[in-house]
Design a protein around this motif. Structure first.
Motif, PDB file in Angstrom:
ATOM      1  N   PHE A   2     -31.900  19.122 -32.566  1.00  0.00           N
ATOM      2  CA  PHE A   2     -32.897  18.076 -31.829  1.00  0.00           C
ATOM      3  C   PHE A   2     -33.454  17.323 -33.131  1.00  0.00           C
ATOM      4  CE2 PHE A   2     -32.722  20.904 -28.477  1.00  0.00           C
ATOM      5  CZ  PHE A   2     -32.703  19.971 -27.292  1.00  0.00           C
ATOM      6  N   ASN A   3     -32.796  17.716 -34.399  1.00  0.00           N
ATOM      7  CA  ASN A   3     -33.271  16.682 -35.620  1.00  0.00           C
ATOM      8  C   ASN A   3     -32.578  15.363 -35.939  1.00  0.00           C
ATOM      9  OD1 ASN A   3     -31.202  18.727 -36.552  1.00  0.00           O
ATOM     10  ND2 ASN A   3     -31.632  17.790 -38.530  1.00  0.00           N
ATOM     11  N   HIS A   4     -31.286  15.423 -35.331  1.00  0.00           N
ATOM     12  CA  HIS A   4     -30.465  14.290 -36.051  1.00  0.00           C
ATOM     13  C   HIS A   4     -30.884  13.037 -35.371  1.00  0.00           C
ATOM     14  CE1 HIS A   4     -28.275  15.112 -32.200  1.00  0.00           C
ATOM     15  NE2 HIS A   4     -27.750  14.047 -32.230  1.00  0.00           N
ATOM     16  N   LEU A   5     -31.634  12.797 -34.311  1.00  0.00           N
ATOM     17  CA  LEU A   5     -31.929  11.615 -33.600  1.00  0.00           C
ATOM     18  C   LEU A   5     -33.148  11.110 -33.714  1.00  0.00           C
ATOM     19  CD1 LEU A   5     -30.843  12.729 -29.740  1.00  0.00           C
ATOM     20  CD2 LEU A   5     -29.618  11.285 -31.350  1.00  0.00           C
ATOM     21  N   LEU A   6     -33.191   9.720 -34.117  1.00  0.00           N
ATOM     22  CA  LEU A   6     -34.369   9.078 -34.217  1.00  0.00           C
ATOM     23  C   LEU A   6     -35.114   9.368 -33.109  1.00  0.00           C
ATOM     24  CD1 LEU A   6     -33.093   5.458 -35.272  1.00  0.00           C
ATOM     25  CD2 LEU A   6     -34.200   7.218 -36.788  1.00  0.00           C
ATOM     26  N   GLN A  47     -35.819   8.765 -24.964  1.00  0.00           N
ATOM     27  CA  GLN A  47     -35.019   8.050 -24.044  1.00  0.00           C
ATOM     28  C   GLN A  47     -34.511   9.203 -22.949  1.00  0.00           C
ATOM     29  OE1 GLN A  47     -32.238   5.126 -25.391  1.00  0.00           O
ATOM     30  NE2 GLN A  47     -33.676   4.471 -27.058  1.00  0.00           N
ATOM     31  N   ASP A  48     -34.397   8.692 -21.816  1.00  0.00           N
ATOM     32  CA  ASP A  48     -33.670   9.491 -20.783  1.00  0.00           C
ATOM     33  C   ASP A  48     -32.186   9.829 -21.359  1.00  0.00           C
ATOM     34  OD1 ASP A  48     -32.117  10.424 -18.636  1.00  0.00           O
ATOM     35  OD2 ASP A  48     -33.200   9.465 -17.268  1.00  0.00           O
ATOM     36  N   PRO A  49     -31.829  11.244 -21.419  1.00  0.00           N
ATOM     37  CA  PRO A  49     -30.508  11.532 -21.958  1.00  0.00           C
ATOM     38  C   PRO A  49     -29.342  11.166 -21.279  1.00  0.00           C
ATOM     39  CG  PRO A  49     -31.721  13.542 -21.456  1.00  0.00           C
ATOM     40  CD  PRO A  49     -32.522  12.247 -21.068  1.00  0.00           C
ATOM     41  N   ARG A  94     -26.531  12.506 -23.643  1.00  0.00           N
ATOM     42  CA  ARG A  94     -26.437  12.245 -25.040  1.00  0.00           C
ATOM     43  C   ARG A  94     -26.253  13.731 -25.619  1.00  0.00           C
ATOM     44  NH1 ARG A  94     -30.591   8.788 -25.043  1.00  0.00           N
ATOM     45  NH2 ARG A  94     -29.411   7.171 -26.041  1.00  0.00           N
ATOM     46  N   ALA A  95     -25.692  13.706 -26.857  1.00  0.00           N
ATOM     47  CA  ALA A  95     -25.297  15.042 -27.458  1.00  0.00           C
ATOM     48  C   ALA A  95     -26.622  15.466 -28.440  1.00  0.00           C
ATOM     49  CB  ALA A  95     -24.237  14.570 -28.336  1.00  0.00           C
ATOM     50  N   VAL A  96     -26.645  16.719 -28.238  1.00  0.00           N
ATOM     51  CA  VAL A  96     -27.489  17.194 -29.398  1.00  0.00           C
ATOM     52  C   VAL A  96     -26.784  18.306 -30.006  1.00  0.00           C
ATOM     53  CG1 VAL A  96     -29.448  18.741 -29.613  1.00  0.00           C
ATOM     54  CG2 VAL A  96     -29.634  16.834 -28.045  1.00  0.00           C
ATOM     55  N   PHE A  97     -26.988  18.332 -31.267  1.00  0.00           N
ATOM     56  CA  PHE A  97     -25.995  19.190 -32.054  1.00  0.00           C
ATOM     57  C   PHE A  97     -26.986  20.421 -32.418  1.00  0.00           C
ATOM     58  CE2 PHE A  97     -24.518  14.895 -33.738  1.00  0.00           C
ATOM     59  CZ  PHE A  97     -23.235  15.234 -33.015  1.00  0.00           C
ATOM     60  N   ILE A 130     -26.317  13.094 -39.113  1.00  0.00           N
ATOM     61  CA  ILE A 130     -27.794  12.682 -38.828  1.00  0.00           C
ATOM     62  C   ILE A 130     -27.748  11.161 -38.439  1.00  0.00           C
ATOM     63  CG2 ILE A 130     -29.811  11.898 -39.948  1.00  0.00           C
ATOM     64  CD1 ILE A 130     -30.113  14.876 -40.035  1.00  0.00           C
ATOM     65  N   PHE A 131     -28.325  10.845 -37.196  1.00  0.00           N
ATOM     66  CA  PHE A 131     -28.747   9.576 -36.865  1.00  0.00           C
ATOM     67  C   PHE A 131     -27.526   9.170 -35.999  1.00  0.00           C
ATOM     68  CE2 PHE A 131     -30.786   8.623 -41.159  1.00  0.00           C
ATOM     69  CZ  PHE A 131     -32.183   8.988 -40.369  1.00  0.00           C
ATOM     70  N   LYS A 132     -26.413  10.007 -35.691  1.00  0.00           N
ATOM     71  CA  LYS A 132     -25.264   9.670 -34.834  1.00  0.00           C
ATOM     72  C   LYS A 132     -25.783   9.802 -33.349  1.00  0.00           C
ATOM     73  CE  LYS A 132     -22.257   9.224 -38.045  1.00  0.00           C
ATOM     74  NZ  LYS A 132     -21.568   7.957 -38.388  1.00  0.00           N
ATOM     75  N   ASP A 133     -25.664   8.973 -32.603  1.00  0.00           N
ATOM     76  CA  ASP A 133     -26.289   8.901 -31.005  1.00  0.00           C
ATOM     77  C   ASP A 133     -24.776   8.845 -30.501  1.00  0.00           C
ATOM     78  OD1 ASP A 133     -27.542   8.816 -28.901  1.00  0.00           O
ATOM     79  OD2 ASP A 133     -28.193   6.627 -29.057  1.00  0.00           O
ATOM     80  N   LEU A 134     -24.462  10.098 -30.088  1.00  0.00           N
ATOM     81  CA  LEU A 134     -22.990  10.361 -29.332  1.00  0.00           C
ATOM     82  C   LEU A 134     -23.542  10.637 -28.023  1.00  0.00           C
ATOM     83  CD1 LEU A 134     -21.150  12.054 -31.986  1.00  0.00           C
ATOM     84  CD2 LEU A 134     -21.225   9.566 -31.731  1.00  0.00           C
ATOM     85  N   VAL A 135     -22.491  10.251 -27.079  1.00  0.00           N
ATOM     86  CA  VAL A 135     -22.473  10.608 -25.701  1.00  0.00           C
ATOM     87  C   VAL A 135     -21.550  11.473 -25.085  1.00  0.00           C
ATOM     88  CG1 VAL A 135     -23.094   9.550 -23.210  1.00  0.00           C
ATOM     89  CG2 VAL A 135     -24.087   8.404 -25.297  1.00  0.00           C
ATOM     90  N   LYS A 136     -21.515  12.432 -24.243  1.00  0.00           N
ATOM     91  CA  LYS A 136     -20.426  13.376 -23.911  1.00  0.00           C
ATOM     92  C   LYS A 136     -20.367  12.913 -22.390  1.00  0.00           C
ATOM     93  CE  LYS A 136     -18.757  18.155 -23.595  1.00  0.00           C
ATOM     94  NZ  LYS A 136     -19.269  19.401 -23.728  1.00  0.00           N
ATOM     95  N   PHE A 137     -19.190  12.857 -22.130  1.00  0.00           N
ATOM     96  CA  PHE A 137     -18.659  12.621 -20.760  1.00  0.00           C
ATOM     97  C   PHE A 137     -17.824  13.833 -20.249  1.00  0.00           C
ATOM     98  CE2 PHE A 137     -19.179   8.440 -22.677  1.00  0.00           C
ATOM     99  CZ  PHE A 137     -20.081   7.872 -21.810  1.00  0.00           C
TER     100      PHE A 137
END
Length: 199
Positions: free
Chosen positions: A122-126, A132-134, A141-144, A191-198
């Protein structure tokens, strides 16, 4: 299973909102008197409770959302962290690698929390993004996550899904964990990569 967030800045607020959205009870704590931030906690949702640090560390799963430099103060709250799972949400940007003994920042933190299972996450996202709603464009929204403890990583992966995110397991702290850590004047590649998994 009980949950607590230690640190109630922007990241702590964002995490508390994730719990509130999912209807999961969570306590929030800082080193301050809980009365000083109780109204902020109540405003997020009825399942978010302001409490003392001493009460928060009784939780089974604890999000460490303080400044990196403050983690030793939190670690002193218990003589042993055996049986606890710590989610390290800190970033050690600006901390020289030699001050960490050459270790990944989360492995360094793990030494302070003796006996705990530690998961980096949960540290890689601003904070503004985490807030925001994931659910994004039909995906999540992905969490590493990274941990030396496979069981702990799976446990936190399940919690991550309950919070509405898509967990991506990166493996151990010494390999995958390096992708989501900050130390010295560098940021991990994810870090800061805001990725979405489908699905």
């Amino acid at each position: 299973m009980s949950y607590a967030i230690i640190g109630f800045g922007k990241i702590g607020h964002a995490l508390a909102k994730a719990f509130a959205r999912s209807g999961i009870e969570v306590s929030v704590a800082t080193t301050r008197d809980p009365e000083s931030f109780a109204s902020d906690a109540v405003a997020i949702g009825p399942k978010v409770t302001a409490t003392t640090l001493a009460a928060a560390v009784k939780a089974d799963v604890i999000f460490l959302a303080v400044h990196f430099e403050s983690h030793p103060d939190v670690a002193k709250a218990l003589p042993s962290w055996h049986g606890k799972t710590i989610i390290d949400v800190t970033n050690a940007y600006g901390v020289p690698p030699e001050d960490l003994g050459g270790l990944p920042s989360s492995a360094f933190i793990a030494k302070a929390f003796s006996g705990a299972k530690l998961v980096k996450g949960f540290n890689h996202l601003l904070a503004a993004t985490l807030d925001q709603d994931p659910a994004v464009h039909g995906g999540k929204r992905a969490v590493f996550l990274a941990s030396h403890d496979k069981e702990a990583a799976e446990e936190i992966g399940q919690l991550t899904e309950r919070l509405g995110f898509a967990p991506i397991n990166l493996g151990g702290l010494s390999d995958g964990g390096l992708l989501v850590q900050a130390r010295g004047n560098s940021w991990g590649r994810l870090i800061f990569k805001d990725l979405v998994k489908f699905d």
